[in-house]
Design an enzyme around this catalytic site. Structure first.
Site, PDB file in Angstrom:
ATOM      1  N   ASP A  67     -42.415 -21.391 -72.900  1.00 35.66           N
ATOM      2  CA  ASP A  67     -43.687 -22.093 -72.730  1.00 35.66           C
ATOM      3  C   ASP A  67     -44.055 -22.123 -71.254  1.00 35.66           C
ATOM      4  O   ASP A  67     -43.286 -21.693 -70.397  1.00 35.66           O
ATOM      5  CB  ASP A  67     -43.560 -23.528 -73.261  1.00 35.66           C
ATOM      6  CG  ASP A  67     -42.452 -24.296 -72.545  1.00 35.66           C
ATOM      7  OD1 ASP A  67     -42.730 -24.857 -71.467  1.00 35.66           O
ATOM      8  OD2 ASP A  67     -41.301 -24.305 -73.028  1.00 35.66           O
ATOM      9  N   ASP A  90     -44.488 -24.950 -69.538  1.00 31.25           N
ATOM     10  CA  ASP A  90     -44.289 -26.341 -69.145  1.00 31.25           C
ATOM     11  C   ASP A  90     -45.599 -27.078 -69.441  1.00 31.25           C
ATOM     12  O   ASP A  90     -46.160 -26.888 -70.513  1.00 31.25           O
ATOM     13  CB  ASP A  90     -43.842 -26.429 -67.676  1.00 31.25           C
ATOM     14  CG  ASP A  90     -43.065 -27.714 -67.385  1.00 31.25           C
ATOM     15  OD1 ASP A  90     -42.326 -28.162 -68.285  1.00 31.25           O
ATOM     16  OD2 ASP A  90     -43.193 -28.258 -66.293  1.00 31.25           O
TER      17      ASP A  90
END
Length: 290
Positions: free
Chosen positions: A212, A214
């Site tokens: 991802d 973050d």
């Protein structure tokens, strides 16, 4: 068990190695408590390795709860000289995309509640840690990843891994702070492993698997468990292929590592003055120097 030279630590999503043959499980006791799980010993393309699920095979351990010392001590007890650690991470840079792989060469410690050394109890040692991963092992791991031409995966050689306490993900302010430092990825586990592996004179490298962005990225939703889990499954398949190739290369051409003599000048205590009980406890770590 001294014929086992290569250890593999699997992070979130990587709880087993499907390609392992002739598998046996081994429970190992340590002076630092019980490791995360039983150690899985088997062969990858004929090379004997040992695998450990960092969070337990059913993912029952929080990052802060991980028995880092027990895990690394047990690897040393098995005769391991190299550890390849797979770890799920968030990205702090736009060019480092979900499903990419990073082989970092630096760490920043943002943990607060963890023990990061074997020593104490009458023994003082200060390892050098300017280069926290073994560059030769990291290079081999990166070359292994690159050779596979994995679909949707870009390899990033080098970079800084921020190790945070967790278990919550970052605030946006924290995420942007780490970006301002020039950090590349963020995770919750590898800093302690790297320090303890160095004290145990084991060469260590991280294969970081990006799940991802973050929470900093303006065009992406903040990180959720659902997002992470979906990418974890994709990453786990790629990680197993990359680890298998890295093990093949390492077995054929073992790399030299300064980590293998990390304690030579690090121990300040005169070991002849240390109690027999303490010598016994640290014997696996200090075996060359006692």
């Amino acid at each position: 068990m001294s014929d086992i030279k290569i250890g593999i630590i699997g992070g979130s999503g990587l709880y087993k190695m499907d390609a392992l043959k002739n598998v046996q499980e081994m429970e190992i006791e340590t002076p630092f408590g019980k490791p995360s799980d039983a150690f899985i010993i088997g062969e990858l393309d004929g090379v004997k390795v040992v695998f450990l699920a960092r969070h337990g095979r059913n993912h029952t351990l929080l990052p802060t709860e991980l028995p880092f010392r027990a895990n690394i001590y047990a690897m040393k007890k098995l005769g391991v000289e190299y550890i390849i650690s797979a770890s799920a991470v968030g990205s702090l840079k736009a060019e480092v995309k979900p499903l990419d792989m990073v082989v970092p060469d630096q760490f920043i410690d943002r943990t607060r509640n963890r023990i990061s050394t074997f020593f104490g109890e009458g023994i003082v040692a200060h390892i050098t840690f300017g280069d926290p991963v073994c560059p030769n092992l990291a290079g081999l791991v990166a070359d292994a990843i690159a050779s596979l031409n994995l679909e949707d995966v870009t390899l990033h050689r080098g970079g800084t891994y921020v190790c945070m306490e967790g278990p919550a993900f970052s605030t946006k302010a924290e995420s942007n702070l780490y970006r301002s430092w020039g950090a590349t990825i963020i995770g919750m586990t590898n800093l302690q492993e790297a320090k303890l592996a160095r004290e145990a004179e084991i060469a260590y490298a991280t294969m970081a698997l990006v799940t991802d962005y973050d929470c900093w990225h303006p065009d992406h939703d903040s990180v959720t468990v659902e997002m992470v889990v979906a990418n974890l499954h994709k990453n786990a398949v790629n990680a197993q292929k990359a680890i298998q190739e890295a093990v093949r290369r390492l077995s054929a051409n073992p790399v030299e590592s300064e980590a293998h003599s990390a304690l030579k000048y690090a121990v300040l205590t005169r070991l002849e003055n240390v109690s027999p009980e303490t010598k016994e406890k640290f014997g696996v770590i200090l075996q060359k120097y006692l």
